[in-house]
Design an enzyme around this catalytic site. Structure first.
Site, PDB file in Angstrom:
ATOM      1  N   ARG A 149       0.816  -1.219   0.000  1.00 17.03           N
ATOM      2  CA  ARG A 149       0.000   0.000   0.000  1.00 17.03           C
ATOM      3  C   ARG A 149       0.845   1.263   0.000  1.00 17.03           C
ATOM      4  O   ARG A 149       0.457   2.289   0.557  1.00 17.03           O
ATOM      5  CB  ARG A 149      -0.971   0.011   1.197  1.00 17.03           C
ATOM      6  CG  ARG A 149      -2.069  -1.053   1.113  1.00 17.03           C
ATOM      7  CD  ARG A 149      -3.171  -0.601   0.182  1.00 17.03           C
ATOM      8  NE  ARG A 149      -4.162  -1.639  -0.021  1.00 17.03           N
ATOM      9  CZ  ARG A 149      -5.340  -1.692   0.594  1.00 17.03           C
ATOM     10  NH1 ARG A 149      -5.673  -0.762   1.452  1.00 17.03           N
ATOM     11  NH2 ARG A 149      -6.184  -2.661   0.332  1.00 17.03           N
TER      12      ARG A 149
ATOM     13  N   ARG B 187      -3.359   6.586   1.117  1.00 14.52           N
ATOM     14  CA  ARG B 187      -3.844   7.784   1.800  1.00 14.52           C
ATOM     15  C   ARG B 187      -2.878   8.439   2.775  1.00 14.52           C
ATOM     16  O   ARG B 187      -3.128   9.555   3.210  1.00 14.52           O
ATOM     17  CB  ARG B 187      -5.167   7.456   2.522  1.00 14.52           C
ATOM     18  CG  ARG B 187      -6.349   7.430   1.565  1.00 14.52           C
ATOM     19  CD  ARG B 187      -7.625   7.097   2.288  1.00 14.52           C
ATOM     20  NE  ARG B 187      -7.559   5.733   2.780  1.00 14.52           N
ATOM     21  CZ  ARG B 187      -8.384   5.224   3.693  1.00 14.52           C
ATOM     22  NH1 ARG B 187      -9.333   5.973   4.230  1.00 14.52           N
ATOM     23  NH2 ARG B 187      -8.259   3.973   4.077  1.00 14.52           N
TER      24      ARG B 187
ATOM     25  N   ARG C  78      -6.810  11.416  -5.651  1.00 14.23           N
ATOM     26  CA  ARG C  78      -8.003  10.599  -5.408  1.00 14.23           C
ATOM     27  C   ARG C  78      -9.269  11.451  -5.490  1.00 14.23           C
ATOM     28  O   ARG C  78     -10.300  11.007  -5.997  1.00 14.23           O
ATOM     29  CB  ARG C  78      -7.854   9.947  -4.028  1.00 14.23           C
ATOM     30  CG  ARG C  78      -9.045   9.226  -3.468  1.00 14.23           C
ATOM     31  CD  ARG C  78      -9.232   7.876  -4.111  1.00 14.23           C
ATOM     32  NE  ARG C  78     -10.414   7.217  -3.588  1.00 14.23           N
ATOM     33  CZ  ARG C  78     -11.656   7.494  -3.964  1.00 14.23           C
ATOM     34  NH1 ARG C  78     -11.879   8.403  -4.888  1.00 14.23           N
ATOM     35  NH2 ARG C  78     -12.680   6.843  -3.439  1.00 14.23           N
TER      36      ARG C  78
ATOM     37  N   ASP D  97      -6.902  -2.665  -7.769  1.00 17.44           N
ATOM     38  CA  ASP D  97      -7.449  -3.313  -6.579  1.00 17.44           C
ATOM     39  C   ASP D  97      -7.812  -4.752  -6.877  1.00 17.44           C
ATOM     40  O   ASP D  97      -8.169  -5.085  -8.008  1.00 17.44           O
ATOM     41  CB  ASP D  97      -8.679  -2.571  -6.058  1.00 17.44           C
ATOM     42  CG  ASP D  97      -8.984  -3.003  -4.627  1.00 17.44           C
ATOM     43  OD1 ASP D  97      -8.308  -2.531  -3.706  1.00 17.44           O
ATOM     44  OD2 ASP D  97      -9.870  -3.871  -4.442  1.00 17.44           O
TER      45      ASP D  97
ATOM     46  N   TYR E  80     -14.955 -11.610  -0.228  1.00 21.20           N
ATOM     47  CA  TYR E  80     -15.708 -10.364  -0.468  1.00 21.20           C
ATOM     48  C   TYR E  80     -16.948 -10.640  -1.328  1.00 21.20           C
ATOM     49  O   TYR E  80     -18.003 -10.056  -1.125  1.00 21.20           O
ATOM     50  CB  TYR E  80     -14.823  -9.326  -1.164  1.00 21.20           C
ATOM     51  CG  TYR E  80     -13.739  -8.776  -0.264  1.00 21.20           C
ATOM     52  CD1 TYR E  80     -13.978  -7.677   0.561  1.00 21.20           C
ATOM     53  CD2 TYR E  80     -12.482  -9.362  -0.215  1.00 21.20           C
ATOM     54  CE1 TYR E  80     -12.981  -7.176   1.397  1.00 21.20           C
ATOM     55  CE2 TYR E  80     -11.482  -8.873   0.612  1.00 21.20           C
ATOM     56  CZ  TYR E  80     -11.742  -7.784   1.419  1.00 21.20           C
ATOM     57  OH  TYR E  80     -10.764  -7.299   2.253  1.00 21.20           O
TER      58      TYR E  80
END
Ligand code: 1CP
Length: 353
Positions: free
Chosen positions: A35, A39, A48, A85, A161
């Protein structure tokens, strides 16, 4: 005192991460950070905000390439990881996918045979074609020793998921589904393996020099389910990628698999294995590194905390794995509140001691 000869940056097989993934011991290990685009970087947050939603961000090559390159401008990293992703695969197979702010991903749930049969692998290459353009754009701009890593989620982690319809604490719905309807579950694993292999081959053909398979939810499975959900589908992907003529190194990441890691390495055929922070260093040096190069495994909480505790942990990891193939990384992704100075300190210490 003379400096050691510098690797020739024009010979791609001499990139330090590729050497580590061939099992070569090096004076200092190469480093990248899970990652690393994200952020914790203000320039990421700014970029973003310009995308209408997260999926468009991933599928707009110009933006995704920029996000991929951002961390390399700040830190002396050995690799860039494609910005994308793991949930793009179910989307490309026909699931609705949305990222809801503050809540994470939401998917149309796959809970029975009919919803498995409604999925298709036919649209994967078309839907995910923009990702190959991102790979090509990034590749053009990478310099020197920096390699490009492509990736996908492993079938089990992606299925958790899909079956839950969102993230879950303990992958409950997926575990129940795998026991209640093993045949439909097996069909789902087969479809996901085929789609994932195709997607990884696309990335390698576009220029990815390393591939990584993220099995973030590989912990807490019985021996039987670990075999059906983690080992067999991953082995299937590795076989299909190799059968397509792709020979780049493949890093597997069975997060939380603990004592099953040696079996995972032997039976999946991955080139290297990423270790989470719970894996003891001495145990891994004796039981894993002789089988395959390792990646890892600084606790992401130590990166957040910084200071002397982080420094000592970095040194212990570098020393433990210095005798063989080692790529330095965290045990899981960097978190948004991590100070940028801590990341800079980490990279500097790993590279220069
Ligand atoms: O708000 C935002 O900007 C979105 C946050 C975000 C980011 C930066 C998501 C949503 N995905 C990503 C990018 C991403 N995801 C990368 C890019 C490259 C890099 O590492 O810098 C990678 C490799 C992933 C992989 C990924 N996505 C994993 C496997 C690795 C891991 O961390 O365990 C998983 C499980 C996901 C699912 C996902 N994507 C995003 C969210 C919020 C989630 C759910 C996470 C969860 O359930 O805890």
């Amino acid at each position: 005192m003379s400096d050691p000869p510098m690797p020739d940056p024009l010979i791609s097989s001499d990139k330090s991460i590729l050497k580590a993934l061939r099992g070569e011991a090096q004076a200092r290990p190469p480093i990248w950070v899970m990652r690393q685009a994200g952020r914790y970087l203000p320039e990421y947050r700014e970029l973003r905000q310009r995308a209408p939603d997260f999926v468009s961000f991933c599928l707009t090559p110009e933006m995704a390439a920029e996000a991929t390159l951002q961390p390399l401008r700040r830190f002396e990293l050995s690799a860039a990881i494609l910005f994308a992703d793991i949930l793009l695969i179910p989307m490309a197979m026909g699931c609705d996918l949305r990222f809801v702010k503050g809540e994470g991903p939401k998917l149309s749930p796959v809970r029975d045979r009919a919803s498995v049969d409604a999925l298709t692998t036919d649209t994967v290459s078309r839907t995910l074609a923009p990702v190959t353009e991102t790979v090509a754009r990034v590749k053009e701009q990478l310099e020197g020793d920096v390699a490009l890593i492509g990736f996908a989620g492993a079938p089990w982690t992606v299925a958790t998921y899909m079956i839950e319809g969102e993230g879950s604490r303990d992958q409950w719905a997926a575990r129940v589904f795998a026991y209640e309807d093993p045949e439909s579950f097996g069909r789902l694993m087969t479809m996901l393996s085929a789609a994932t292999a195709e997607y990884l081959v696309m990335q390698a053909e576009a220029g990815a020099e390393v591939l990584k398979i993220f099995d973030s939810w590989a912990s807490g499975l019985t021996e039987d389910l670990f075999q059906r959900a983690v080992i067999e589908p991953t082995a299937d992907i590795v076989r299909q990628v190799r059968a397509a003529g792709v020979d780049v190194p493949i890093i597997g990441f069975p997060r939380g698999a603990g004592p099953a890691i040696p079996r995972y390495v032997r039976e999946t055929g991955v080139t290297a294995v990423a270790l989470d922070q719970s894996v003891p260093l001495n145990w891994a040096r004796e039981n894993v590194q002789p089988l395959a190069p390792v990646q890892g495994n600084l606790d992401n909480a130590l990166l957040r905390a910084g200071g002397p505790a982080m420094d000592a942990a970095i040194d212990a990891i570098v020393e433990a794995f210095a005798g063989g193939g080692h790529v330095f990384n965290l045990g899981h992704g960097i978190t948004p509140e991590t100070p940028i100075e801590n990341m800079a300190r980490l990279v500097n210490r790993v590279r220069h001691g």
